[in-house]
Design a protein around this motif. Structure first.
Motif, PDB file in Angstrom:
ATOM      1  N   LEU A 161       0.915  -1.177  -0.016  1.00  0.00           N
ATOM      2  CA  LEU A 161       0.012  -0.119   0.065  1.00  0.00           C
ATOM      3  C   LEU A 161       0.856   1.157   0.070  1.00  0.00           C
ATOM      4  O   LEU A 161       0.345   2.221  -0.846  1.00  0.00           O
ATOM      5  N   THR A 162       1.945   1.015   0.961  1.00  0.00           N
ATOM      6  CA  THR A 162       2.801   2.283   0.890  1.00  0.00           C
ATOM      7  C   THR A 162       3.582   2.702  -0.494  1.00  0.00           C
ATOM      8  O   THR A 162       3.632   3.745  -1.100  1.00  0.00           O
ATOM      9  N   CYS A 163       4.220   1.437  -1.106  1.00  0.00           N
ATOM     10  CA  CYS A 163       4.905   1.603  -2.305  1.00  0.00           C
ATOM     11  C   CYS A 163       3.702   2.232  -3.345  1.00  0.00           C
ATOM     12  O   CYS A 163       4.108   2.845  -4.176  1.00  0.00           O
ATOM     13  N   ARG A 164       2.691   1.461  -3.271  1.00  0.00           N
ATOM     14  CA  ARG A 164       1.721   1.894  -4.355  1.00  0.00           C
ATOM     15  C   ARG A 164       1.329   3.399  -4.399  1.00  0.00           C
ATOM     16  O   ARG A 164       1.032   4.219  -5.201  1.00  0.00           O
ATOM     17  N   ALA A 165       1.103   3.965  -3.128  1.00  0.00           N
ATOM     18  CA  ALA A 165       0.581   5.417  -2.749  1.00  0.00           C
ATOM     19  C   ALA A 165       1.708   6.381  -3.241  1.00  0.00           C
ATOM     20  O   ALA A 165       1.557   7.341  -4.158  1.00  0.00           O
ATOM     21  N   PHE A 166       3.014   6.340  -2.630  1.00  0.00           N
ATOM     22  CA  PHE A 166       4.123   7.143  -3.017  1.00  0.00           C
ATOM     23  C   PHE A 166       4.900   6.916  -4.450  1.00  0.00           C
ATOM     24  O   PHE A 166       5.133   7.650  -5.123  1.00  0.00           O
ATOM     25  N   GLY A 167       4.937   5.575  -4.779  1.00  0.00           N
ATOM     26  CA  GLY A 167       5.605   5.023  -5.999  1.00  0.00           C
ATOM     27  C   GLY A 167       4.763   5.640  -7.276  1.00  0.00           C
ATOM     28  O   GLY A 167       5.431   5.921  -8.301  1.00  0.00           O
ATOM     29  N   THR A 168       3.445   5.472  -7.225  1.00  0.00           N
ATOM     30  CA  THR A 168       2.741   5.734  -8.272  1.00  0.00           C
ATOM     31  C   THR A 168       2.795   7.406  -8.601  1.00  0.00           C
ATOM     32  O   THR A 168       3.098   7.807  -9.827  1.00  0.00           O
ATOM     33  N   ARG A 169       3.000   8.055  -7.499  1.00  0.00           N
ATOM     34  CA  ARG A 169       3.254   9.493  -7.591  1.00  0.00           C
ATOM     35  C   ARG A 169       4.460  10.101  -8.113  1.00  0.00           C
ATOM     36  O   ARG A 169       4.735  10.649  -9.104  1.00  0.00           O
ATOM     37  N   MET A 170       5.656   9.153  -7.738  1.00  0.00           N
ATOM     38  CA  MET A 170       7.079   9.436  -8.320  1.00  0.00           C
ATOM     39  C   MET A 170       6.923   9.015  -9.927  1.00  0.00           C
ATOM     40  O   MET A 170       7.549   9.809 -10.409  1.00  0.00           O
TER      41      MET A 170
END
Ligand code: NAD
Length: 261
Positions: A115-124
């Motif tokens: 969940l954290t990778c998805r939230a921050f990684g998608t924005r990156m």
């Protein structure tokens, strides 16, 4: 100052390995956001670092999304994410491992990392730049009596490869470190109370010592930095040679120190 002006978000940054990472990034110029389920503990760390503390529960998609949105809007675009929020479990045999305990560990260690990778990684990825370092474990690379923790950490290592391929062309690198037994405050307390034997833990490693949270933070900073610009999808064990040495127990243990000549 290799992280000057870069915004670094650390989950589980209020304690242990995450806290050590926060301090190491800050020493090198990084702007720090510590997220944790325990806001007061996160604030105690950020008060030393001139950083931000945000409450975030990695089990909750809504909590993770809300935190990501407010960090990006109010503080700035995130350059680096370190996912250190995690829990251990007792070494129960499967028939004594309550399914609620199995789910608790999976929800925090595996699903929470996703969940954290998805939230921050998608924005990156949408911005075209970023670096993620997941905190996995050597447990994820071997069998252990931790029947939820070990598969969860193996999944974190696998997820790291999946997301590295997913976002590579979008300029986001995703790597993992796999700590061995690490001398955190929690571990030191167990040693002090006689629950764990430092010598026994250390004797299972090639180097004959435990790793420290600082050792892990050094490796995390390397993987997050431009020095690792060609590295993605990797899982780097930081274990004082635990993986290398354990099979030697079948042969009487690792070699003692050579005599000096
Ligand atoms: N200490 C070790 O020997 C060791 C070895 C291998 C891997 N690891 C991994 O390193 C990571 C950090 O471990 P540590 O030893 O520093 O532990 P720690 O308990 O000192 O730190 C973990 C932090 O995560 C936070 N946290 C727990 N649940 C959360 C949730 N639902 N949402 C947000 N934050 C939450 C805690 O409040 C705490 O601040 C974990 O993923 C752990 O599995 C630790």
């Amino acid at each position: 100052m290799r992280f000057k002006d870069r915004l670094i978000v650390i989950t589980g940054g209020a304690s242990g390995i995450g806290e050590a990472c926060a301090r190491k990034f800050a020493e090198q110029g990084g702007r720090i956001v510590i997220t944790d389920i325990h806001l007061d503990a996160a604030q105690r760390v950020t008060s030393d670092l001139d950083g931000h503390a945000i409450e975030l529960d990695v089990r909750s998609d809504a909590s993770v999304e809300t935190a990501a949105e407010s960090i990006e809007n109010d503080i700035g675009p995130v350059n680096t994410l370190v996912t250190s929020a995690g829990v251990l479990q007792p070494p129960h045999p499967p028939h004594e491992l309550e399914v609620e305990e199995f789910d608790r560990v999976m929800n925090i260690d595996q699903r929470g990392t996703f969940l954290t990778c998805r939230a921050f990684g998608t924005r990156m990825a949408r911005r075209g730049a970023g670096a993620i370092v997941n905190i996995a474990s050597v447990a994820g690379l071997r069998s252990t009596p931790l029947h939820s923790y070990t598969p969860a950490k193996a999944a974190v290592i696998s997820l790291t490869e999946c997301l590295a391929a997913e976002w590579g062309r979008s300029g986001v690198r995703v790597n993992a470190v796999s700590p061995g037994h690490t001398l955190t405050r929690a571990m030191q307390a167990q040693v002090d109370s006689g629950e764990r034997d430092l010598d026994a833990l250390a004797s299972n490693t090639a180097l004959g010592k435990l790793v420290t949270p600082d050792d892990i933070a050094d490796a995390v900073c390397f993987l997050a930095s431009d020095d690792a610009k060609a590295i993605t999808g990797a899982s780097l064990p930081i274990d004082a040679g635990w993986l290398a040495a354990t099979s030697w127990h079948s042969y009487g243990g690792v070699r003692e120190k050579y005599d000096r000549q």
